[in-house]
Design a protein around this motif. Structure first.
Motif, mmCIF file in Angstrom:
data_model
loop_
_atom_site.group_PDB
_atom_site.id
_atom_site.type_symbol
_atom_site.label_atom_id
_atom_site.label_comp_id
_atom_site.label_asym_id
_atom_site.label_seq_id
_atom_site.Cartn_x
_atom_site.Cartn_y
_atom_site.Cartn_z
ATOM 1 N N VAL A 18 0.835 -1.203 0.000
ATOM 2 C CA VAL A 18 0.000 0.000 0.000
ATOM 3 C C VAL A 18 0.871 1.256 0.000
ATOM 4 O O VAL A 18 0.630 2.200 -0.770
ATOM 5 N N LYS A 19 1.885 1.250 0.846
ATOM 6 C CA LYS A 19 2.773 2.409 0.936
ATOM 7 C C LYS A 19 3.511 2.628 -0.392
ATOM 8 O O LYS A 19 3.651 3.761 -0.861
ATOM 9 N N LYS A 20 3.966 1.541 -1.003
ATOM 10 C CA LYS A 20 4.677 1.634 -2.269
ATOM 11 C C LYS A 20 3.764 2.203 -3.365
ATOM 12 O O LYS A 20 4.158 3.102 -4.103
ATOM 13 N N SER A 25 1.741 6.759 -6.721
ATOM 14 C CA SER A 25 0.600 7.574 -7.138
ATOM 15 C C SER A 25 0.875 9.061 -7.004
ATOM 16 O O SER A 25 0.463 9.844 -7.850
ATOM 17 N N VAL A 26 1.538 9.438 -5.915
ATOM 18 C CA VAL A 26 1.789 10.861 -5.675
ATOM 19 C C VAL A 26 3.175 11.295 -6.133
ATOM 20 O O VAL A 26 3.525 12.459 -6.008
ATOM 21 N N GLY A 27 3.945 10.358 -6.661
ATOM 22 C CA GLY A 27 5.278 10.698 -7.160
ATOM 23 C C GLY A 27 6.312 10.889 -6.071
ATOM 24 O O GLY A 27 7.299 11.582 -6.250
ATOM 25 N N ASN A 28 6.095 10.262 -4.921
ATOM 26 C CA ASN A 28 7.015 10.365 -3.801
ATOM 27 C C ASN A 28 7.938 9.142 -3.815
ATOM 28 O O ASN A 28 7.564 8.065 -3.351
ATOM 29 N N GLU A 29 9.128 9.317 -4.343
ATOM 30 C CA GLU A 29 10.056 8.197 -4.482
ATOM 31 C C GLU A 29 10.485 7.629 -3.129
ATOM 32 O O GLU A 29 10.659 6.422 -2.970
ATOM 33 N N GLY A 30 10.632 8.501 -2.136
ATOM 34 C CA GLY A 30 11.018 8.043 -0.800
ATOM 35 C C GLY A 30 9.995 7.100 -0.199
ATOM 36 O O GLY A 30 10.335 6.077 0.397
ATOM 37 N N GLN A 36 8.601 -0.554 -0.465
ATOM 38 C CA GLN A 36 9.267 -1.743 -0.992
ATOM 39 C C GLN A 36 10.090 -2.427 0.095
ATOM 40 O O GLN A 36 10.083 -3.647 0.211
ATOM 41 N N ALA A 37 10.758 -1.636 0.913
ATOM 42 C CA ALA A 37 11.561 -2.201 2.009
ATOM 43 C C ALA A 37 10.669 -2.921 3.009
ATOM 44 O O ALA A 37 10.994 -4.014 3.489
ATOM 45 N N GLN A 38 9.541 -2.317 3.332
ATOM 46 C CA GLN A 38 8.620 -2.928 4.296
ATOM 47 C C GLN A 38 8.034 -4.218 3.721
ATOM 48 O O GLN A 38 7.898 -5.218 4.431
#
Length: 59
Positions: A18-20, A25-30, A36-38
């Motif tokens: 979900v976080k990824k 969706s919002v363009g937040n690469e961080g 992805q890490a989670q």
């Protein structure tokens, strides 16, 4: 794999997914990277528990 550990692993994978997706969706690469890490952490936890079960059932 105990039911609670299995649930924790799956929950971690879902939260990461979900976080990824939200990050994409919002363009937040961080946020995408953290998601992805989670997700990977949840997959690793699941693999660890499956390995423990394999050796537990052999004994």
């Amino acid at each position: 794999m105990s039911a609670s550990e299995k649930a924790k692993a799956k929950a971690e994978q879902v939260k990461g997914t979900v976080k990824k997706q939200a990050g994409r969706s919002v363009g937040n690469e961080g946020m995408t990277v953290k998601g992805q890490a989670q997700q990977s952490k949840g997959a690793a936890r699941e693999a660890k528990e499956k390995t423990k079960d394999t050796f537990k059932n052999r004994g």
